[in-house]
Design a protein around this motif. Structure first.
Motif, mmCIF file in Angstrom:
data_model
loop_
_atom_site.group_PDB
_atom_site.id
_atom_site.type_symbol
_atom_site.label_atom_id
_atom_site.label_comp_id
_atom_site.label_asym_id
_atom_site.label_seq_id
_atom_site.Cartn_x
_atom_site.Cartn_y
_atom_site.Cartn_z
ATOM 1 N N VAL A 61 41.595 46.677 36.797
ATOM 2 C CA VAL A 61 40.861 45.509 37.294
ATOM 3 C C VAL A 61 39.437 45.517 36.750
ATOM 4 N N GLU A 73 45.409 45.000 31.213
ATOM 5 C CA GLU A 73 46.258 44.037 31.920
ATOM 6 C C GLU A 73 47.675 44.603 32.096
ATOM 7 N N ASP A 91 43.152 41.604 41.577
ATOM 8 C CA ASP A 91 42.023 41.365 40.672
ATOM 9 C C ASP A 91 41.036 40.390 41.316
ATOM 10 N N ARG A 95 37.295 41.420 42.892
ATOM 11 C CA ARG A 95 36.074 40.789 42.377
ATOM 12 C C ARG A 95 35.276 40.157 43.521
#
Length: 148
Positions: A61, A73, A91, A95
């Motif tokens: 991530v 990925e 992900d 974030r």
């Protein structure tokens, strides 16, 4: 040296952290033939090994596992499959966590919010509960994130 991303380092980490659970899973039938208790004794190390796979997902991530973006990925998606975590959802969630660390709407506050000043028993429980499947409620958070 340790702060530089490297495809070789990422490959070695993936082999080590994906390889151990795969070897343990593959060995289970043989171990069970020798002794059921030997197979049962493999459950805790297998849980620990699978739990450690979340480290790969986390680093993927952050795009720090590999220098090559598509390898991050790929490793994140495979690690997510092994740990039953949707990589795309995690992900986005992670974030958001970094944008709101410590705030009341930090989606990962559950992971660390009660640890400041925690007793040894509280810290031990915090480390043990993922191995017991206690953190299933995190799955609901990821499902909600996926629906967005």
């Amino acid at each position: 040296m340790f702060l530089e991303r490297s495809d070789l380092w990422g490959a070695r980490a993936c082999l080590r952290l994906f390889g151990v659970p795969l070897v343990l899973i593959a060995a289970l039938p043989t171990l069970a033939d020798i002794s059921v208790w030997l197979a049962v004794a493999t459950v805790a190390p297998l849980g620990i090994a699978i739990s450690k796979t979340t480290l790969l997902v986390h680093e993927a991530v952050h795009r720090t596992l590999f220098r090559t973006p598509w390898l991050n990925e790929l490793a994140g998606r495979v690690g997510g499959m092994v740990t039953l975590v949707d990589f795309a959802s995690f992900d986005r969630l992670h974030r958001h966590h970094h944008a709101r660390v410590g705030a009341s709407d930090d989606p990962q506050l559950l992971d660390y919010g009660a640890l400041e000043g925690a007793s040894r028993w509280r810290l031990a429980w915090h480390l043990l509960r993922p191995l017991l499947g206690w953190n299933v409620m995190h799955m609901a958070t990821l499902v909600r994130e996926r629906i967005r």
